[in-house]
Design a protein around this motif. Structure first.
Motif, PDB file in Angstrom:
ATOM      1  N   LYS A   1       0.834  -1.205   0.000  1.00 31.72           N
ATOM      2  CA  LYS A   1       0.000   0.000   0.000  1.00 31.72           C
ATOM      3  C   LYS A   1       0.867   1.252   0.000  1.00 31.72           C
ATOM      4  CE  LYS A   1      -3.802  -0.139  -0.043  1.00 31.72           C
ATOM      5  NZ  LYS A   1      -4.723  -0.297  -1.185  1.00 31.72           N
ATOM      6  N   LEU A   2       1.967   1.204   0.715  1.00 28.33           N
ATOM      7  CA  LEU A   2       2.867   2.354   0.729  1.00 28.33           C
ATOM      8  C   LEU A   2       3.521   2.541  -0.639  1.00 28.33           C
ATOM      9  CD1 LEU A   2       3.994   4.614   2.430  1.00 28.33           C
ATOM     10  CD2 LEU A   2       5.702   3.043   3.362  1.00 28.33           C
ATOM     11  N   ILE A   3       3.854   1.469  -1.301  1.00 32.83           N
ATOM     12  CA  ILE A   3       4.382   1.555  -2.659  1.00 32.83           C
ATOM     13  C   ILE A   3       3.362   2.218  -3.576  1.00 32.83           C
ATOM     14  CG2 ILE A   3       5.001   0.172  -4.690  1.00 32.83           C
ATOM     15  CD1 ILE A   3       6.375  -1.786  -2.706  1.00 32.83           C
ATOM     16  N   GLU A   4       2.086   1.860  -3.425  1.00 34.99           N
ATOM     17  CA  GLU A   4       1.038   2.494  -4.225  1.00 34.99           C
ATOM     18  C   GLU A   4       1.009   4.003  -3.987  1.00 34.99           C
ATOM     19  OE1 GLU A   4      -2.756   0.732  -3.578  1.00 34.99           O
ATOM     20  OE2 GLU A   4      -2.182  -1.223  -4.382  1.00 34.99           O
ATOM     21  N   LEU A   5       1.160   4.413  -2.731  1.00 36.21           N
ATOM     22  CA  LEU A   5       1.183   5.842  -2.428  1.00 36.21           C
ATOM     23  C   LEU A   5       2.348   6.521  -3.147  1.00 36.21           C
ATOM     24  CD1 LEU A   5       0.211   8.339  -0.820  1.00 36.21           C
ATOM     25  CD2 LEU A   5       1.775   7.619   1.017  1.00 36.21           C
ATOM     26  N   LEU A   6       3.522   5.926  -3.063  1.00 35.83           N
ATOM     27  CA  LEU A   6       4.686   6.494  -3.737  1.00 35.83           C
ATOM     28  C   LEU A   6       4.451   6.597  -5.237  1.00 35.83           C
ATOM     29  CD1 LEU A   6       7.692   4.732  -1.948  1.00 35.83           C
ATOM     30  CD2 LEU A   6       6.570   6.873  -1.338  1.00 35.83           C
ATOM     31  N   GLN A   7       3.897   5.546  -5.820  1.00 34.89           N
ATOM     32  CA  GLN A   7       3.631   5.559  -7.255  1.00 34.89           C
ATOM     33  C   GLN A   7       2.669   6.678  -7.624  1.00 34.89           C
ATOM     34  OE1 GLN A   7       2.364   1.427  -7.493  1.00 34.89           O
ATOM     35  NE2 GLN A   7       4.129   0.917  -8.765  1.00 34.89           N
ATOM     36  N   SER A   8       1.672   6.904  -6.806  1.00 38.90           N
ATOM     37  CA  SER A   8       0.694   7.955  -7.100  1.00 38.90           C
ATOM     38  C   SER A   8       1.336   9.335  -7.086  1.00 38.90           C
ATOM     39  CB  SER A   8      -0.459   7.911  -6.090  1.00 38.90           C
ATOM     40  OG  SER A   8      -0.087   8.461  -4.835  1.00 38.90           O
ATOM     41  N   LYS A   9       2.504   9.450  -6.440  1.00 42.94           N
ATOM     42  CA  LYS A   9       3.237  10.715  -6.400  1.00 42.94           C
ATOM     43  C   LYS A   9       4.375  10.745  -7.416  1.00 42.94           C
ATOM     44  CE  LYS A   9       0.744  12.072  -2.891  1.00 42.94           C
ATOM     45  NZ  LYS A   9      -0.246  13.175  -3.021  1.00 42.94           N
TER      46      LYS A   9
END
Length: 463
Positions: free
Chosen positions: A176-184
């Motif tokens: 989930k944290l990787i998804e957050l990074l990707q969204s940025k």
């Protein structure tokens, strides 16, 4: 080339029009069928779509994809007035991508079967170079930090208590944290991962599982991090095992404060790195005499072992912010000569790091989000572009030229134009790691932190 105004498409971002096929004689496929069968999913424009969970990623992401992006805005040079950069020139181009690489950049008529980037600015994708993916509350119920007692050793005691429960969900939360990074706009991270007697190698194995699940859309390098000290707790055997278990760097933590011995801890770290062909990345929070002695001792060890030059970093290194100006200059020169980089979270408030001095002496400066919503830190947006913006504000990089230079903090190096305004990115043969943002140039992107509209990792459109 005359500039064309941004085409701000429906849904606020890039739209899929028609898709290039491996054979130009083949008919175009429908958008529905394309999204079902290929890597190119452009549906989620500000959040990574649910299709990017581990199972669907394996189903939909493939290799060998070839396609063209058209109407991509690229920087082409600076505009000057009395020797001052006052603006950035851009033009619209087509980008051919094949097998994860940029194959060709052209200003001519694009093929009919292409993806319309709508005039969005293309930048190198971002890299978070100091983060802890292995331990976070992100993806679970909201929790703020609690009052700290006992300093770092008090936090070690807290970790020893809570880590067993955190390990139960650490793979899921890392994803989930990787998804957050990707969204940025981040497609790569250097993650420190706990190696200590409480979790042993479980944190590492859980994170490696998360990264394996995301390997087609996200890259990483790992630091074996003795969060509970090398000798303060009996971490040595686990670090030795981790060094042979797919990590890239040997980490460390405040050798004097935690282990009570600068030389002993640094000597062990250096030797373990040398024995296993790894780099070094040491957390150094100590801001007094012990911090300076640690920096100077590490410099001497790297100079004794040139194999570590260009592979050694000090994370945080707060002591640099406490030195007087002449000493800052001296240490910056020594760090540069030893090719030791600084990974800074760009702190502000009572401590301002001498980032401009480090950059002046060509010290490699990286940035990252560090802890995001965990027991160490309540905050964290996941954006390293926001870190570049913060640095620009803290250090007065407010001009067109200064703002454009700060982009390198978000990309860990590459920027579209060199200091003389000559285009150096992208080039044919570069990895197709890129972001599309609604901005006219790098300077505006740093100043305004626009939303990331699309992220591409090794040619695969993540969103």
């Amino acid at each position: 080339m005359a500039e064309i105004p941004h085409a701000f498409h429906a849904a606020g971002g890039v739209l899929l029009q028609t898709i290039t096929s491996n054979s130009m004689n083949q008919p175009a496929i429908s958008r529905k069928d394309f999204l079902k069968n290929s890597t190119l999913g452009l549906a989620g424009l500000t959040l990574v779509p649910d299709a990017l969970n581990a199972q669907s990623q394996k189903k939909h992401v493939t290799s060998g994809t070839s396609y063209t992006l058209k109407n991509v805005r690229l920087e082409t040079g600076f505009e000057y007035e009395n020797d001052e950069v006052i603006a950035t020139r851009t033009g619209l181009f087509s980008i051919d991508i094949e097998n994860g690489k940029i194959k060709q950049i052209s200003a001519g008529q694009p093929p009919a079967k292409a993806i319309d980037a709508g005039g969005m600015l293309m930048l190198p994708s971002f890299r978070d170079m100091h983060i802890h993916l292995d331990k976070t509350f992100y993806g679970g119920p909201w929790q703020a930090v609690r009052k700290r007692t006992g300093g770092v050793k008090g936090m070690i005691a807290l970790e020893q208590k809570i880590l067993p429960d955190m390990l139960k969900t650490s793979t899921f939360r890392a994803e989930k944290l990787i998804e957050l990074l990707q969204s940025k706009g981040t497609s790569f991270a250097r993650s420190h991962v706990n190696i200590e007697p409480t979790s042993r190698l479980a944190s590492l194995k859980n994170l490696q599982t998360a990264l394996e699940n995301r390997k087609n859309t996200f890259g990483a390098e790992l630091v074996a991090f003795p969060q509970h000290g090398v000798f303060y707790t009996d971490t040595v055997p686990f670090l030795k095992e981790a060094a042979k278990s797919g990590i890239d760097f040997i980490g460390g933590l405040d050798p004097y404060t935690i282990d009570g011995a600068i030389e002993k801890t640094i000597d062990f770290t250096v030797q373990l790195a040398l024995d296993n062909g790894k780099g070094i990345d040491i957390h150094l929070h100590e801001s007094g005499e012990s911090g300076l002695k640690t920096v100077e001792y590490l410099i001497s060890k790297v100079n004794e072992n040139p194999a570590l030059k260009g592979k050694t970093y000090l994370s945080h290194c707060f002591v640099l912010g406490r030195l007087d100006k002449p000493k800052q200059e001296e240490i910056a020169e020594k760090l540069s000569a030893a090719q030791i980089g600084i990974a800074s979270t760009i702190p502000f408030g009572g401590l301002i790091m001498p980032i401009p001095t480090l950059l002046k002496h060509n010290v490699k400066v990286l940035t990252g989000n560090d802890s995001i919503i965990d027991h160490w830190n309540t905050f964290g947006t996941g954006s390293v572009l926001a870190k570049a913006n913060l640095a620009a504000q803290l250090y007065g990089y407010s001009t067109e030229f200064g703002l454009s230079r700060m982009l390198k903090l978000a990309t860990a190096g590459p920027v579209p134009l060199d200091d003389n305004g000559v285009q150096q990115w992208p080039k044919a043969g570069d990895d197709a790691d890129l972001v599309l943002v609604d901005a006219s140039c790098s300077a505006e992107a740093v100043a305004r932190i626009p939303a990331v509209k699309s992220l591409v990792y090794k040619g695969k459109i993540v969103f």
